[in-house]
Motif scaffolding. Structure first.
Motif, PDB file in Angstrom:
ATOM      1  N   MET A 185       6.999  35.930   6.719  1.00  0.00           N
ATOM      2  CA  MET A 185       7.552  37.434   5.897  1.00  0.00           C
ATOM      3  C   MET A 185       7.736  36.123   4.590  1.00  0.00           C
ATOM      4  O   MET A 185       8.925  36.217   4.449  1.00  0.00           O
ATOM      5  N   ARG A 186       6.699  36.358   3.605  1.00  0.00           N
ATOM      6  CA  ARG A 186       7.179  35.181   2.734  1.00  0.00           C
ATOM      7  C   ARG A 186       7.525  36.228   1.671  1.00  0.00           C
ATOM      8  O   ARG A 186       6.392  37.612   1.343  1.00  0.00           O
ATOM      9  N   TYR A 187       8.094  36.694   0.059  1.00  0.00           N
ATOM     10  CA  TYR A 187       8.924  37.396  -1.099  1.00  0.00           C
ATOM     11  C   TYR A 187       9.714  36.828  -1.358  1.00  0.00           C
ATOM     12  O   TYR A 187       9.878  36.020  -1.931  1.00  0.00           O
ATOM     13  N   ARG A 188       9.614  37.822  -3.654  1.00  0.00           N
ATOM     14  CA  ARG A 188       9.808  37.167  -4.105  1.00  0.00           C
ATOM     15  C   ARG A 188      10.931  38.038  -4.318  1.00  0.00           C
ATOM     16  O   ARG A 188      10.736  39.607  -4.517  1.00  0.00           O
ATOM     17  N   GLU A 189      12.312  37.161  -4.792  1.00  0.00           N
ATOM     18  CA  GLU A 189      12.895  37.237  -5.379  1.00  0.00           C
ATOM     19  C   GLU A 189      13.404  37.118  -6.605  1.00  0.00           C
ATOM     20  O   GLU A 189      13.733  35.488  -6.625  1.00  0.00           O
ATOM     21  N   ALA A 190      13.616  38.143  -7.857  1.00  0.00           N
ATOM     22  CA  ALA A 190      14.260  37.690  -8.719  1.00  0.00           C
ATOM     23  C   ALA A 190      12.889  35.923  -9.242  1.00  0.00           C
ATOM     24  O   ALA A 190      13.386  34.869 -10.448  1.00  0.00           O
ATOM     25  N   GLY A 191      11.798  36.282  -9.067  1.00  0.00           N
ATOM     26  CA  GLY A 191      10.576  35.077  -8.741  1.00  0.00           C
ATOM     27  C   GLY A 191      11.103  33.706  -8.425  1.00  0.00           C
ATOM     28  O   GLY A 191       9.698  33.032  -8.324  1.00  0.00           O
ATOM     29  N   ILE A 192      11.763  34.154  -7.628  1.00  0.00           N
ATOM     30  CA  ILE A 192      11.946  33.478  -6.705  1.00  0.00           C
ATOM     31  C   ILE A 192      11.665  33.212  -5.094  1.00  0.00           C
ATOM     32  O   ILE A 192      11.706  34.865  -4.520  1.00  0.00           O
ATOM     33  N   VAL A 197      10.275  49.435  -3.419  1.00  0.00           N
ATOM     34  CA  VAL A 197       9.694  49.238  -4.497  1.00  0.00           C
ATOM     35  C   VAL A 197       8.906  48.381  -5.352  1.00  0.00           C
ATOM     36  O   VAL A 197      10.688  48.110  -5.690  1.00  0.00           O
ATOM     37  N   GLY A 198       8.871  47.313  -5.683  1.00  0.00           N
ATOM     38  CA  GLY A 198       8.323  46.421  -6.709  1.00  0.00           C
ATOM     39  C   GLY A 198       8.238  44.832  -5.399  1.00  0.00           C
ATOM     40  O   GLY A 198       8.689  44.079  -5.946  1.00  0.00           O
ATOM     41  N   THR A 199       8.382  44.913  -4.176  1.00  0.00           N
ATOM     42  CA  THR A 199       8.990  44.085  -3.434  1.00  0.00           C
ATOM     43  C   THR A 199       7.267  43.555  -3.410  1.00  0.00           C
ATOM     44  O   THR A 199       6.965  43.173  -2.810  1.00  0.00           O
ATOM     45  N   GLU A 200       7.068  41.692  -3.856  1.00  0.00           N
ATOM     46  CA  GLU A 200       6.023  41.306  -3.916  1.00  0.00           C
ATOM     47  C   GLU A 200       6.544  40.289  -2.619  1.00  0.00           C
ATOM     48  O   GLU A 200       7.352  39.079  -2.161  1.00  0.00           O
ATOM     49  N   HIS A 201       4.905  40.601  -1.366  1.00  0.00           N
ATOM     50  CA  HIS A 201       5.947  39.600  -0.436  1.00  0.00           C
ATOM     51  C   HIS A 201       4.064  39.914   0.104  1.00  0.00           C
ATOM     52  O   HIS A 201       2.835  39.809   0.341  1.00  0.00           O
ATOM     53  N   VAL A 202       4.140  38.092   1.194  1.00  0.00           N
ATOM     54  CA  VAL A 202       3.103  37.901   2.030  1.00  0.00           C
ATOM     55  C   VAL A 202       3.059  37.683   3.614  1.00  0.00           C
ATOM     56  O   VAL A 202       3.965  37.323   3.796  1.00  0.00           O
ATOM     57  N   ALA A 203       2.758  38.637   4.279  1.00  0.00           N
ATOM     58  CA  ALA A 203       2.401  37.776   5.342  1.00  0.00           C
ATOM     59  C   ALA A 203       1.631  37.438   5.935  1.00  0.00           C
ATOM     60  O   ALA A 203       0.646  36.802   6.314  1.00  0.00           O
ATOM     61  N   HIS A 204       2.553  36.105   6.924  1.00  0.00           N
ATOM     62  CA  HIS A 204       1.557  35.059   7.224  1.00  0.00           C
ATOM     63  C   HIS A 204       2.025  34.560   8.853  1.00  0.00           C
ATOM     64  O   HIS A 204       3.014  34.228   9.296  1.00  0.00           O
ATOM     65  N   PRO A 205       0.668  35.402   9.779  1.00  0.00           N
ATOM     66  CA  PRO A 205       0.644  35.277  11.393  1.00  0.00           C
ATOM     67  C   PRO A 205       1.411  34.137  12.156  1.00  0.00           C
ATOM     68  O   PRO A 205       0.232  33.411  10.893  1.00  0.00           O
ATOM     69  N   ARG A 206       1.764  33.416  12.962  1.00  0.00           N
ATOM     70  CA  ARG A 206       1.631  32.550  13.681  1.00  0.00           C
ATOM     71  C   ARG A 206       0.767  32.457  14.711  1.00  0.00           C
ATOM     72  O   ARG A 206       1.498  32.992  15.904  1.00  0.00           O
ATOM     73  N   GLY A 207      -0.658  32.738  14.948  1.00  0.00           N
ATOM     74  CA  GLY A 207      -1.590  32.466  16.060  1.00  0.00           C
ATOM     75  C   GLY A 207      -1.547  34.259  15.575  1.00  0.00           C
ATOM     76  O   GLY A 207      -1.836  35.254  14.775  1.00  0.00           O
TER      77      GLY A 207
END
Length: 105
Positions: free
Chosen positions: A59-66, A82-92
């Motif tokens: 799980m990748r996410y951004r906090e304060a642009g980082i 609310v407002g948490t930018e994120h993306v899920a990358h499964p491994r398999g």
């Protein structure tokens, strides 16, 4: 009275992030997803609870642009306010239970 028994370990979909709708409780949906591909960066319209049932997900996410990253194992839970930018990358392959506002991204 209706009940369901769902064997999540055997659930598959015809496409990445395909879902099985389990319940809609007053506008909050619970869905079982199967995927072997990343989603896309997004911000949900409401809160989200993301539970890895099977497999591993980065799980990748951004906090304060980082950008930050965490590996989620089976049984791990990720909560996105609310407002948490994120993306899920499964491994398999992975099976994920998602609880969120109906119609959310």
């Amino acid at each position: 009275m209706t009940m369901k028994i769902i064997r999540s370990k055997t659930f598959t979909a015809t496409r990445p992030w395909g879902a099985l709708d389990i319940a809609n409780m007053g506008g909050i949906t619970t869905r079982l997803h199967w995927t072997d591909q990343p989603y896309r960066w997004h911000v949900n319209d409401g809160e989200e609870v993301f539970v890895v049932l099977d497999g591993q997900v980065e799980m990748r996410y951004r906090e304060a642009g980082i950008e930050q990253s965490v590996i989620l194992e089976a049984g791990d839970i990720f909560y996105a306010s609310v407002g948490t930018e994120h993306v899920a990358h499964p491994r398999g392959e992975a099976r994920i239970l998602v609880v969120e506002t109906q119609g959310s991204v």
